[in-house]
Design a protein around this motif. Structure first.
Motif, PDB file in Angstrom:
ATOM      1  N   MET A   1      33.037  35.989  46.546  1.00 20.60           N
ATOM      2  CA  MET A   1      32.638  34.791  47.319  1.00 20.60           C
ATOM      3  C   MET A   1      33.225  33.788  46.095  1.00 20.60           C
ATOM      4  N   GLY A   2      34.114  32.727  46.674  1.00 16.70           N
ATOM      5  CA  GLY A   2      34.705  31.592  46.030  1.00 16.70           C
ATOM      6  C   GLY A   2      33.860  30.616  45.244  1.00 16.70           C
ATOM      7  N   ALA A   3      34.314  29.986  44.398  1.00 20.67           N
ATOM      8  CA  ALA A   3      33.596  29.157  43.893  1.00 20.67           C
ATOM      9  C   ALA A   3      33.026  27.749  44.486  1.00 20.67           C
ATOM     10  N   ALA A   4      33.981  27.427  45.413  1.00 19.68           N
ATOM     11  CA  ALA A   4      33.649  26.447  46.318  1.00 19.68           C
ATOM     12  C   ALA A   4      32.287  26.611  47.030  1.00 19.68           C
ATOM     13  N   PHE A   5      31.869  27.766  47.345  1.00 18.83           N
ATOM     14  CA  PHE A   5      30.517  27.904  47.945  1.00 18.83           C
ATOM     15  C   PHE A   5      29.209  27.763  46.905  1.00 18.83           C
ATOM     16  N   PHE A   6      29.431  27.414  45.792  1.00 20.47           N
ATOM     17  CA  PHE A   6      28.524  27.339  44.828  1.00 20.47           C
ATOM     18  C   PHE A   6      28.190  26.017  44.577  1.00 20.47           C
ATOM     19  N   GLY A   7      28.947  24.956  45.428  1.00 19.62           N
ATOM     20  CA  GLY A   7      28.596  23.568  45.439  1.00 19.62           C
ATOM     21  C   GLY A   7      27.287  23.177  46.139  1.00 19.62           C
ATOM     22  N   SER A   8      26.864  21.842  45.775  1.00 19.50           N
ATOM     23  CA  SER A   8      25.626  21.422  46.472  1.00 19.50           C
ATOM     24  C   SER A   8      25.628  21.552  48.042  1.00 19.50           C
ATOM     25  N   ARG A   9      26.682  21.577  48.763  1.00 11.93           N
ATOM     26  CA  ARG A   9      26.831  21.638  50.175  1.00 11.93           C
ATOM     27  C   ARG A   9      26.289  23.042  50.534  1.00 11.93           C
ATOM     28  N   VAL A  41      26.340  33.946  40.624  1.00  8.83           N
ATOM     29  CA  VAL A  41      27.550  32.983  40.196  1.00  8.83           C
ATOM     30  C   VAL A  41      28.313  33.197  39.127  1.00  8.83           C
ATOM     31  N   ARG A  42      28.080  34.309  38.254  1.00  5.17           N
ATOM     32  CA  ARG A  42      28.924  34.641  37.356  1.00  5.17           C
ATOM     33  C   ARG A  42      30.288  35.219  37.712  1.00  5.17           C
ATOM     34  N   ASN A  43      30.194  36.091  38.687  1.00  5.91           N
ATOM     35  CA  ASN A  43      31.298  36.998  39.027  1.00  5.91           C
ATOM     36  C   ASN A  43      31.508  36.648  40.886  1.00  5.91           C
TER      37      ASN A  43
END
Length: 55
Positions: A1-9, A41-43
């Motif tokens: 899963m890319g880091a972009a999906f860890f945003g508030s959206r 979210v670490r990996n």
């Protein structure tokens, strides 16, 4: 899963509001289209999936 999906959206900050179990430590609930993913979210590894949650 890319880091972009860890945003508030995409991040579900209050799992209780959606009657999801609490996510502890490095785990977070993420909305991914109609599904909900429990992600480390670490990996970026997906630990659990609930399909068609937001259908």
């Amino acid at each position: 899963m890319g880091a972009a999906f860890f945003g508030s959206r995409y991040l579900i900050n209050d799992p209780w509001q959606y009657r999801l179990p609490a996510a502890y430590g490095p785990y977070r609930w993420i909305r991914y289209y109609d599904d909900v993913l429990l992600v480390d979210v670490r990996n970026g590894y997906v630990v659990d999936v609930i399909h068609d949650f937001f259908w």
